[in-house]
Motif scaffolding. Structure first.
Motif, PDB file in Angstrom:
ATOM      1  N   ILE A   2       0.841  -1.204   0.000  1.00 39.22           N
ATOM      2  CA  ILE A   2       0.000   0.000   0.000  1.00 39.22           C
ATOM      3  C   ILE A   2       0.874   1.252   0.000  1.00 39.22           C
ATOM      4  O   ILE A   2       2.027   1.218   0.411  1.00 39.22           O
ATOM      5  N   LYS A   3       0.284   2.331  -0.472  1.00 39.91           N
ATOM      6  CA  LYS A   3       0.967   3.626  -0.460  1.00 39.91           C
ATOM      7  C   LYS A   3       0.256   4.523   0.552  1.00 39.91           C
ATOM      8  O   LYS A   3      -0.976   4.624   0.551  1.00 39.91           O
ATOM      9  N   ILE A   4       1.031   5.127   1.430  1.00 40.44           N
ATOM     10  CA  ILE A   4       0.475   6.088   2.382  1.00 40.44           C
ATOM     11  C   ILE A   4       1.044   7.451   2.053  1.00 40.44           C
ATOM     12  O   ILE A   4       2.260   7.655   2.034  1.00 40.44           O
ATOM     13  N   VAL A   5       0.142   8.382   1.737  1.00 40.72           N
ATOM     14  CA  VAL A   5       0.540   9.776   1.538  1.00 40.72           C
ATOM     15  C   VAL A   5       0.242  10.478   2.854  1.00 40.72           C
ATOM     16  O   VAL A   5      -0.918  10.627   3.241  1.00 40.72           O
ATOM     17  N   TYR A   6       1.303  10.845   3.548  1.00 45.80           N
ATOM     18  CA  TYR A   6       1.175  11.362   4.911  1.00 45.80           C
ATOM     19  C   TYR A   6       1.422  12.868   4.940  1.00 45.80           C
ATOM     20  O   TYR A   6       2.449  13.350   4.459  1.00 45.80           O
ATOM     21  N   ILE A   7       0.469  13.601   5.510  1.00 51.47           N
ATOM     22  CA  ILE A   7       0.627  15.045   5.673  1.00 51.47           C
ATOM     23  C   ILE A   7       1.184  15.298   7.061  1.00 51.47           C
ATOM     24  O   ILE A   7       0.526  15.027   8.070  1.00 51.47           O
ATOM     25  N   ALA A   8       2.413  15.802   7.120  1.00 54.06           N
ATOM     26  CA  ALA A   8       3.068  16.120   8.387  1.00 54.06           C
ATOM     27  C   ALA A   8       3.094  17.633   8.560  1.00 54.06           C
ATOM     28  O   ALA A   8       3.045  18.378   7.586  1.00 54.06           O
ATOM     29  N   GLY A   9       3.186  18.079   9.801  1.00 57.86           N
ATOM     30  CA  GLY A   9       3.267  19.510  10.044  1.00 57.86           C
ATOM     31  C   GLY A   9       2.664  19.884  11.376  1.00 57.86           C
ATOM     32  O   GLY A   9       2.275  19.030  12.171  1.00 57.86           O
ATOM     33  N   HIS A 152       5.407  17.542   3.983  1.00 60.26           N
ATOM     34  CA  HIS A 152       5.512  18.445   5.135  1.00 60.26           C
ATOM     35  C   HIS A 152       4.847  19.771   4.754  1.00 60.26           C
ATOM     36  O   HIS A 152       5.351  20.513   3.922  1.00 60.26           O
ATOM     37  N   LEU A 153       3.714  20.035   5.360  1.00 56.44           N
ATOM     38  CA  LEU A 153       2.944  21.246   5.079  1.00 56.44           C
ATOM     39  C   LEU A 153       3.230  22.293   6.139  1.00 56.44           C
ATOM     40  O   LEU A 153       3.117  22.033   7.338  1.00 56.44           O
ATOM     41  N   GLU A 154       3.596  23.476   5.692  1.00 56.11           N
ATOM     42  CA  GLU A 154       3.895  24.553   6.636  1.00 56.11           C
ATOM     43  C   GLU A 154       3.143  25.823   6.265  1.00 56.11           C
ATOM     44  O   GLU A 154       3.062  26.186   5.096  1.00 56.11           O
ATOM     45  N   ARG A 203      13.294  14.052   6.440  1.00 55.04           N
ATOM     46  CA  ARG A 203      13.607  14.235   5.027  1.00 55.04           C
ATOM     47  C   ARG A 203      14.921  13.565   4.621  1.00 55.04           C
ATOM     48  O   ARG A 203      15.194  13.396   3.440  1.00 55.04           O
ATOM     49  N   LYS A 204      15.714  13.155   5.615  1.00 56.56           N
ATOM     50  CA  LYS A 204      16.964  12.455   5.313  1.00 56.56           C
ATOM     51  C   LYS A 204      16.739  10.980   5.013  1.00 56.56           C
ATOM     52  O   LYS A 204      17.572  10.334   4.392  1.00 56.56           O
ATOM     53  N   ASN A 205      15.597  10.465   5.488  1.00 54.00           N
ATOM     54  CA  ASN A 205      15.418   9.017   5.489  1.00 54.00           C
ATOM     55  C   ASN A 205      14.321   8.480   4.582  1.00 54.00           C
ATOM     56  O   ASN A 205      13.942   7.314   4.691  1.00 54.00           O
ATOM     57  N   GLY A 206      13.794   9.287   3.691  1.00 55.15           N
ATOM     58  CA  GLY A 206      12.744   8.764   2.828  1.00 55.15           C
ATOM     59  C   GLY A 206      12.185   9.801   1.882  1.00 55.15           C
ATOM     60  O   GLY A 206      12.736  10.900   1.737  1.00 55.15           O
ATOM     61  N   ALA A 207      11.095   9.440   1.228  1.00 58.20           N
ATOM     62  CA  ALA A 207      10.458  10.324   0.260  1.00 58.20           C
ATOM     63  C   ALA A 207       9.770  11.471   1.009  1.00 58.20           C
ATOM     64  O   ALA A 207       8.775  11.258   1.708  1.00 58.20           O
ATOM     65  N   TYR A 208      10.300  12.646   0.870  1.00 59.35           N
ATOM     66  CA  TYR A 208       9.859  13.812   1.643  1.00 59.35           C
ATOM     67  C   TYR A 208       9.701  14.999   0.708  1.00 59.35           C
ATOM     68  O   TYR A 208      10.541  15.240  -0.157  1.00 59.35           O
ATOM     69  N   TYR A 209       8.614  15.735   0.898  1.00 60.44           N
ATOM     70  CA  TYR A 209       8.381  16.920   0.069  1.00 60.44           C
ATOM     71  C   TYR A 209       7.848  18.043   0.947  1.00 60.44           C
ATOM     72  O   TYR A 209       6.918  17.846   1.729  1.00 60.44           O
ATOM     73  N   PHE A 210       8.457  19.209   0.830  1.00 61.91           N
ATOM     74  CA  PHE A 210       8.060  20.378   1.625  1.00 61.91           C
ATOM     75  C   PHE A 210       7.157  21.286   0.801  1.00 61.91           C
ATOM     76  O   PHE A 210       7.463  21.589  -0.359  1.00 61.91           O
ATOM     77  N   ILE A 211       6.054  21.690   1.390  1.00 63.73           N
ATOM     78  CA  ILE A 211       5.127  22.564   0.683  1.00 63.73           C
ATOM     79  C   ILE A 211       4.616  23.654   1.620  1.00 63.73           C
ATOM     80  O   ILE A 211       4.325  23.389   2.793  1.00 63.73           O
ATOM     81  N   LYS A 212       4.542  24.857   1.124  1.00 66.32           N
ATOM     82  CA  LYS A 212       4.008  25.960   1.911  1.00 66.32           C
ATOM     83  C   LYS A 212       2.526  26.141   1.589  1.00 66.32           C
ATOM     84  O   LYS A 212       2.144  26.227   0.421  1.00 66.32           O
ATOM     85  N   TYR A 213       1.716  26.186   2.627  1.00 68.49           N
ATOM     86  CA  TYR A 213       0.281  26.363   2.446  1.00 68.49           C
ATOM     87  C   TYR A 213      -0.008  27.657   1.688  1.00 68.49           C
ATOM     88  O   TYR A 213      -0.869  27.693   0.801  1.00 68.49           O
ATOM     89  N   ASN A 214       0.725  28.711   2.017  1.00 70.70           N
ATOM     90  CA  ASN A 214       0.499  29.999   1.372  1.00 70.70           C
ATOM     91  C   ASN A 214       0.831  29.948  -0.124  1.00 70.70           C
ATOM     92  O   ASN A 214       0.168  30.589  -0.938  1.00 70.70           O
ATOM     93  N   ALA A 215       1.837  29.159  -0.485  1.00 69.93           N
ATOM     94  CA  ALA A 215       2.175  28.999  -1.904  1.00 69.93           C
ATOM     95  C   ALA A 215       1.107  28.194  -2.623  1.00 69.93           C
ATOM     96  O   ALA A 215       0.780  28.467  -3.782  1.00 69.93           O
ATOM     97  N   LEU A 216       0.544  27.193  -1.941  1.00 68.81           N
ATOM     98  CA  LEU A 216      -0.534  26.392  -2.520  1.00 68.81           C
ATOM     99  C   LEU A 216      -1.724  27.275  -2.869  1.00 68.81           C
ATOM    100  O   LEU A 216      -2.322  27.130  -3.942  1.00 68.81           O
TER     101      LEU A 216
END
Length: 293
Positions: A2-9, A152-154, A203-216
């Motif tokens: 399975i694939k888990i898309v996890y929103i962290a923040g 990672h949503l900020e 972010r050192k140990n796996g598939a990690y993507y940083f996204i800014k809520y304001n940019a979204l």
């Protein structure tokens, strides 16, 4: 697998919107803040995102039954306590160590089973988990039982602090008025900074993507195209609509199934913080960029 898309923040970072967008991907199921299952299900006061009382929801009933059958010697109170302990920031760096502790063995065996059961019962191979908890994210990363895509949503610090001071009613409680907890400026800043620091290790140990809520909100199309590439799944930007979910906690459904998801930049009123606080928060945010946190 399975694939888990996890929103962290951090809390109040806009995960409801991002979750809604990701839930439009074919073959996905949004489960909201999954780590809250053991409190919300056995507490029995809330609705699932499918607008059914959580204890009457077929999915969560099946998950609860599977866990009870698989772990007859430990009850939900055990899992509730272990989840609570995982959430403590102080235990973030102890996850690997805790896996060697015999008392924690059922917990670490339960987590993969929990997600696999959700996938099997729902027939969905992609799970959207908007738990946000940085420690829960580390558990998923350490156990390595799924294809984990961590986003990672900020959100702007001043907006986060302002939001923590508002009166926000939890919509998942249909029979009583319950509000989200509030945080002081100091506590909100402390949490925001801790999440940033701890995410550096994730972010050192796996598939990690940083996204800014304001940019979204400001550049939705280009941000969503980048998200597509990261999760390796197509997102139909031109036809984003709310989907049925089985969300626990958070904001299960601000929109209605089938309604368009509106993405736009709103002018933020920082009415809950003083001018001095606003200046201070901007300085902290700026310094965090300089220090590359």
């Amino acid at each position: 697998m399975i694939k888990i898309v996890y929103i962290a923040g951090d809390g109040r970072s806009g995960s409801t919107l991002l979750d809604g967008i990701l839930a439009t991907v074919e073959g996905t199921l949004s489960i909201g803040e999954a780590h809250r299952f053991w409190v919300r299900y056995y507490e029995g006061d809330t609705n699932c995102g499918c607008d059914t009382a959580i204890q009457h929801c077929e999915l969560w009933n099946a998950v609860a039954q599977k866990l009870e059958d698989s772990f007859p010697l430990v009850g939900p109170d055990y899992f509730t306590q272990k989840v609570k302990e995982v959430q403590y920031f102080k235990n973030y760096h102890k996850i690997s160590e805790l896996q060697k502790n015999q008392d924690w063995k059922p917990f670490f065996e339960m987590v993969p089973l929990f997600y696999r059961t959700i996938s099997e019962v729902s027939g969905k191979s992609i799970i959207i988990d908007s738990s946000k908890s940085i420690s829960w994210a580390r558990v998923l990363q350490e156990l390595n039982f799924c294809e984990l895509k961590m986003i990672h949503l900020e959100r702007n610090l001043a907006e986060v602090v302002n939001s923590w001071k508002k009166d926000v009613v939890l919509k998942e409680y249909p029979h009583k008025e319950k509000k989200m907890p509030k945080k002081s400026t100091a506590l909100a800043v402390k949490s925001w900074l801790k999440v940033k620091l701890m995410a550096r290790e994730l972010r050192k140990n796996g598939a990690y993507y940083f996204i800014k809520y304001n940019a979204l909100c400001r550049f939705p199309k280009s941000t969503i195209i980048a998200l597509e590439k990261f999760i390796e799944e197509p997102i139909s930007y031109e036809s984003l609509k709310y989907q049925k979910t089985h969300a626990i906690g958070g904001n299960p459904s601000r929109g209605y199934i089938g309604e368009p998801i509106e993405i736009f930049e709103k002018e933020q009123s920082l009415s809950k913080i003083s001018i001095f606080e606003g200046i201070m928060l901007k300085c902290i945010h700026f310094m965090s960029k300089i220090l590359q946190l």
